[in-house]
Every structure is written in C-alpha cells, then in structure tokens.
Design a protein around this motif. Sequence first.
Motif, PDB file in Angstrom:
ATOM      1  N   LEU A   1      13.563  -6.379 -24.907  1.00 32.57           N
ATOM      2  CA  LEU A   1      14.947  -6.266 -24.459  1.00 32.57           C
ATOM      3  C   LEU A   1      15.074  -5.585 -23.096  1.00 32.57           C
ATOM      4  O   LEU A   1      16.184  -5.371 -22.626  1.00 32.57           O
ATOM      5  CB  LEU A   1      15.760  -5.481 -25.502  1.00 32.57           C
ATOM      6  N   ILE A   2      13.944  -5.215 -22.482  1.00 32.62           N
ATOM      7  CA  ILE A   2      13.983  -4.636 -21.140  1.00 32.62           C
ATOM      8  C   ILE A   2      14.549  -5.681 -20.182  1.00 32.62           C
ATOM      9  O   ILE A   2      14.025  -6.792 -20.075  1.00 32.62           O
ATOM     10  CB  ILE A   2      12.583  -4.195 -20.686  1.00 32.62           C
ATOM     11  N   ALA A   3      15.626  -5.327 -19.498  1.00 33.51           N
ATOM     12  CA  ALA A   3      16.335  -6.297 -18.659  1.00 33.51           C
ATOM     13  C   ALA A   3      15.825  -6.263 -17.224  1.00 33.51           C
ATOM     14  O   ALA A   3      15.994  -5.248 -16.533  1.00 33.51           O
ATOM     15  CB  ALA A   3      17.826  -6.006 -18.689  1.00 33.51           C
ATOM     16  N   PRO A   4      15.210  -7.354 -16.747  1.00 38.11           N
ATOM     17  CA  PRO A   4      14.779  -7.389 -15.347  1.00 38.11           C
ATOM     18  C   PRO A   4      15.928  -7.136 -14.372  1.00 38.11           C
ATOM     19  O   PRO A   4      15.727  -6.509 -13.323  1.00 38.11           O
ATOM     20  CB  PRO A   4      14.231  -8.815 -15.198  1.00 38.11           C
ATOM     21  N   ARG A   5      17.117  -7.576 -14.726  1.00 40.34           N
ATOM     22  CA  ARG A   5      18.264  -7.392 -13.835  1.00 40.34           C
ATOM     23  C   ARG A   5      18.481  -5.922 -13.520  1.00 40.34           C
ATOM     24  O   ARG A   5      18.652  -5.545 -12.352  1.00 40.34           O
ATOM     25  CB  ARG A   5      19.520  -7.983 -14.470  1.00 40.34           C
ATOM     26  N   GLU A   6      18.471  -5.066 -14.559  1.00 39.79           N
ATOM     27  CA  GLU A   6      18.674  -3.632 -14.348  1.00 39.79           C
ATOM     28  C   GLU A   6      17.557  -3.035 -13.513  1.00 39.79           C
ATOM     29  O   GLU A   6      17.788  -2.200 -12.630  1.00 39.79           O
ATOM     30  CB  GLU A   6      18.753  -2.915 -15.697  1.00 39.79           C
ATOM     31  N   ILE A   7      16.314  -3.452 -13.783  1.00 38.34           N
ATOM     32  CA  ILE A   7      15.161  -2.946 -13.045  1.00 38.34           C
ATOM     33  C   ILE A   7      15.298  -3.241 -11.559  1.00 38.34           C
ATOM     34  O   ILE A   7      15.124  -2.368 -10.702  1.00 38.34           O
ATOM     35  CB  ILE A   7      13.861  -3.558 -13.594  1.00 38.34           C
ATOM     36  N   PHE A   8      15.646  -4.494 -11.245  1.00 37.36           N
ATOM     37  CA  PHE A   8      15.653  -4.891  -9.840  1.00 37.36           C
ATOM     38  C   PHE A   8      16.918  -4.463  -9.105  1.00 37.36           C
ATOM     39  O   PHE A   8      16.920  -4.423  -7.871  1.00 37.36           O
ATOM     40  CB  PHE A   8      15.387  -6.391  -9.726  1.00 37.36           C
ATOM     41  N   ILE A   9      17.971  -4.108  -9.821  1.00 34.87           N
ATOM     42  CA  ILE A   9      19.113  -3.459  -9.172  1.00 34.87           C
ATOM     43  C   ILE A   9      18.655  -2.129  -8.572  1.00 34.87           C
ATOM     44  O   ILE A   9      18.953  -1.807  -7.421  1.00 34.87           O
ATOM     45  CB  ILE A   9      20.266  -3.243 -10.170  1.00 34.87           C
ATOM     46  N   HIS A  10      17.897  -1.358  -9.371  1.00 34.13           N
ATOM     47  CA  HIS A  10      17.356  -0.088  -8.877  1.00 34.13           C
ATOM     48  C   HIS A  10      16.399  -0.325  -7.707  1.00 34.13           C
ATOM     49  O   HIS A  10      16.423   0.402  -6.708  1.00 34.13           O
ATOM     50  CB  HIS A  10      16.613   0.643  -9.995  1.00 34.13           C
ATOM     51  N   ALA A  11      15.535  -1.331  -7.846  1.00 34.64           N
ATOM     52  CA  ALA A  11      14.524  -1.596  -6.822  1.00 34.64           C
ATOM     53  C   ALA A  11      15.160  -2.031  -5.499  1.00 34.64           C
ATOM     54  O   ALA A  11      14.729  -1.607  -4.419  1.00 34.64           O
ATOM     55  CB  ALA A  11      13.553  -2.659  -7.327  1.00 34.64           C
ATOM     56  N   LEU A  12      16.189  -2.862  -5.574  1.00 33.67           N
ATOM     57  CA  LEU A  12      16.858  -3.328  -4.363  1.00 33.67           C
ATOM     58  C   LEU A  12      17.604  -2.191  -3.670  1.00 33.67           C
ATOM     59  O   LEU A  12      17.593  -2.088  -2.436  1.00 33.67           O
ATOM     60  CB  LEU A  12      17.821  -4.469  -4.699  1.00 33.67           C
ATOM     61  N   LYS A  13      18.239  -1.320  -4.456  1.00 28.95           N
ATOM     62  CA  LYS A  13      18.933  -0.174  -3.868  1.00 28.95           C
ATOM     63  C   LYS A  13      17.962   0.747  -3.137  1.00 28.95           C
ATOM     64  O   LYS A  13      18.308   1.369  -2.133  1.00 28.95           O
ATOM     65  CB  LYS A  13      19.662   0.604  -4.964  1.00 28.95           C
ATOM     66  N   ALA A  14      16.727   0.824  -3.656  1.00 29.93           N
ATOM     67  CA  ALA A  14      15.725   1.715  -3.059  1.00 29.93           C
ATOM     68  C   ALA A  14      14.956   1.047  -1.926  1.00 29.93           C
ATOM     69  O   ALA A  14      14.098   1.675  -1.310  1.00 29.93           O
ATOM     70  CB  ALA A  14      14.745   2.174  -4.131  1.00 29.93           C
ATOM     71  N   ASN A  15      15.245  -0.235  -1.652  1.00 26.46           N
ATOM     72  CA  ASN A  15      14.483  -1.008  -0.664  1.00 26.46           C
ATOM     73  C   ASN A  15      12.995  -1.006  -0.985  1.00 26.46           C
ATOM     74  O   ASN A  15      12.131  -0.888  -0.096  1.00 26.46           O
ATOM     75  CB  ASN A  15      14.717  -0.462   0.756  1.00 26.46           C
ATOM     76  N   ALA A  16      12.676  -1.133  -2.267  1.00 27.71           N
ATOM     77  CA  ALA A  16      11.284  -1.098  -2.708  1.00 27.71           C
ATOM     78  C   ALA A  16      10.561  -2.398  -2.379  1.00 27.71           C
ATOM     79  O   ALA A  16      11.148  -3.479  -2.404  1.00 27.71           O
ATOM     80  CB  ALA A  16      11.227  -0.841  -4.216  1.00 27.71           C
ATOM     81  N   VAL A  17       9.282  -2.263  -2.086  1.00 27.80           N
ATOM     82  CA  VAL A  17       8.417  -3.423  -1.868  1.00 27.80           C
ATOM     83  C   VAL A  17       7.735  -3.809  -3.184  1.00 27.80           C
ATOM     84  O   VAL A  17       7.477  -4.977  -3.450  1.00 27.80           O
ATOM     85  CB  VAL A  17       7.366  -3.116  -0.788  1.00 27.80           C
ATOM     86  N   GLY A  18       7.442  -2.796  -4.006  1.00 27.82           N
ATOM     87  CA  GLY A  18       6.808  -3.040  -5.296  1.00 27.82           C
ATOM     88  C   GLY A  18       7.343  -2.088  -6.345  1.00 27.82           C
ATOM     89  O   GLY A  18       7.926  -1.051  -6.024  1.00 27.82           O
ATOM     90  N   ILE A  19       7.155  -2.447  -7.606  1.00 32.45           N
ATOM     91  CA  ILE A  19       7.577  -1.582  -8.703  1.00 32.45           C
ATOM     92  C   ILE A  19       6.438  -1.437  -9.715  1.00 32.45           C
ATOM     93  O   ILE A  19       5.537  -2.273  -9.780  1.00 32.45           O
ATOM     94  CB  ILE A  19       8.833  -2.105  -9.426  1.00 32.45           C
ATOM     95  N   ILE A  20       6.510  -0.364 -10.496  1.00 32.62           N
ATOM     96  CA  ILE A  20       5.556  -0.135 -11.587  1.00 32.62           C
ATOM     97  C   ILE A  20       6.360   0.274 -12.817  1.00 32.62           C
ATOM     98  O   ILE A  20       7.204   1.175 -12.733  1.00 32.62           O
ATOM     99  CB  ILE A  20       4.551   0.982 -11.233  1.00 32.62           C
ATOM    100  N   LEU A  21       6.115  -0.384 -13.927  1.00 35.82           N
ATOM    101  CA  LEU A  21       6.719   0.003 -15.197  1.00 35.82           C
ATOM    102  C   LEU A  21       5.772   0.949 -15.927  1.00 35.82           C
ATOM    103  O   LEU A  21       4.552   0.740 -15.908  1.00 35.82           O
ATOM    104  CB  LEU A  21       6.987  -1.219 -16.073  1.00 35.82           C
ATOM    105  N   VAL A  22       6.320   1.962 -16.563  1.00 32.60           N
ATOM    106  CA  VAL A  22       5.522   2.904 -17.349  1.00 32.60           C
ATOM    107  C   VAL A  22       6.271   3.196 -18.636  1.00 32.60           C
ATOM    108  O   VAL A  22       7.473   3.518 -18.595  1.00 32.60           O
ATOM    109  CB  VAL A  22       5.283   4.234 -16.602  1.00 32.60           C
ATOM    110  N   HIS A  23       5.608   3.057 -19.772  1.00 36.18           N
ATOM    111  CA  HIS A  23       6.233   3.517 -21.013  1.00 36.18           C
ATOM    112  C   HIS A  23       5.168   4.050 -21.952  1.00 36.18           C
ATOM    113  O   HIS A  23       3.977   3.806 -21.780  1.00 36.18           O
ATOM    114  CB  HIS A  23       7.095   2.412 -21.647  1.00 36.18           C
ATOM    115  N   ASN A  24       5.607   4.834 -22.921  1.00 31.63           N
ATOM    116  CA  ASN A  24       4.691   5.488 -23.849  1.00 31.63           C
ATOM    117  C   ASN A  24       4.794   4.887 -25.240  1.00 31.63           C
ATOM    118  O   ASN A  24       5.825   4.305 -25.606  1.00 31.63           O
ATOM    119  CB  ASN A  24       4.984   6.981 -23.924  1.00 31.63           C
TER     120      ASN A  24
END
Length: 234
Positions: free
Chosen positions: A161-184
């Motif tokens: 249920l992890i939503a790519p839309r939410e992830i990339f909203i954060h990434a676009l706001k940060a002007n990120a070139v790459g992202i890393i997911l981390v979970h436990n």
Amino acid sequence: MKEKQKHLTMKELPVTERPYEKCEKNGAGMLSDAELLAIVIKTGTRGDKVMDLAVQLLNLNPSCQGLEGIMSLDIQDFQKIRGIGRVKAVQLAAVCELSRRMTRIRFRRDYVFETPQSIADYYMAYMCHLEHEEVHVMMLDARQHMISECLLTKGTVNASLIAPREIFIHALKANAVGIILVHNHPSGDDTPSREDLAATEKVRCAGDLIGIRLLDHIIIGSGHFTSLCGSWHH
C-alpha cells in the motif's frame, strides 16, 4: 548476596554527587546515563526517587537496555513507569528525537550514501529495536548526499500500500535526483516479503517515468539488513 543499590533524592545526595552540581563543575560528559536522565525528569514521586526512575527507564526496554533501548520507545512506553506522567513522557520523547536528529546532522552534511552498508549504518541503531514498523524515504542529490528525509508510515505497514505518488511528491519538492526507501521488520528477520518486492518494483517503475531513480530499498532487521537493489554506485 549483594545488597541492591539504593538511590537517594537529589537533596539527599552529597553536594559533590548531585547531578546538577556535577554537571556545572565537571561538564555533562562526567555524568552517568542515569544522572543525565535524572536531570531531564527532575523529580520523583513519594514512592519513587528520581534516580530510581532514571534506572527504571534504562531497564524499560527488555530487548535492549540502556540508552539505545530508550531511543526506540515512545510516550506510551515511558508512561508505564509509575512516576512518569504525561509531561515527563513528552519531555523524554522530545529529548530522544533531538538526540536522533543531532546524530544525523553529521551524516547529512558530510556522508555520501553510495553503498547499502552506508544506509544501514545511518538507520540501524534507531530502527533495529523498534517494536512497530516504519517506512522512511531519503532524498539524495547528484553526489548522493542527503537533501532530506521523511517518515512515510508508522505502525503496521502493508508494503503493497506504499503510494509512489506520496513518495515522489516529497522527492520533487526536494529536487532530489535519487531516493532510497528504508523500513524495518519488528520481528528482526530482514527477509523481504512478496509485498516488499512488489512495492520496490512499483516505486522503481514510477521513478523511471519521472526521472528520479530508486537507488535502493533497505530492510532493517535485528542487527542486520537486506538490500533489495544490491550494490550500487553513482
């Protein structure tokens, strides 16, 4: 049998042994973990002296005692100790969060996240003893320095249920070139589930479409981790 150590109130302690006075005279570095906690929580109750409460806090997490164990506790956990009410629990939670953020300042400024191990080193101490699941996303620049990070979900997490839309909203706001997911995995087993693998592929494909690469998805277990994207470099 060795008699159990008895802790005194601040006023009952000799002046040279009181945490406040010791801190002023010798610096905070000379205080024990219990003494530092005693300064934070300030006062005890009629039945529980402040140093007793500090020692109870250090022993509160059965899976990991000491300061490391405290770092993975929350407000509700702190309130399980008689004498730690709402205000003290909030203060302790705030101190723990400040500690985590201050520890990460050096990483954000100087650290290059270019291997799975480097990511695990950053998150392991915090995440490996959590009793709930958390999903974090790191935003990186072209040199693989962290721009920012955010907590996506907390609690019982269904990776599918992890939503790519939410992830990339954060990434676009940060002007990120790459992202890393981390979970436990609170179970301590870092073996990826089918949902973990499916979520990784879904986010990777979404990132390829908008030009922000998913560099890795790290699963943190009990003292070890799994990288779902393997070794990678910029």
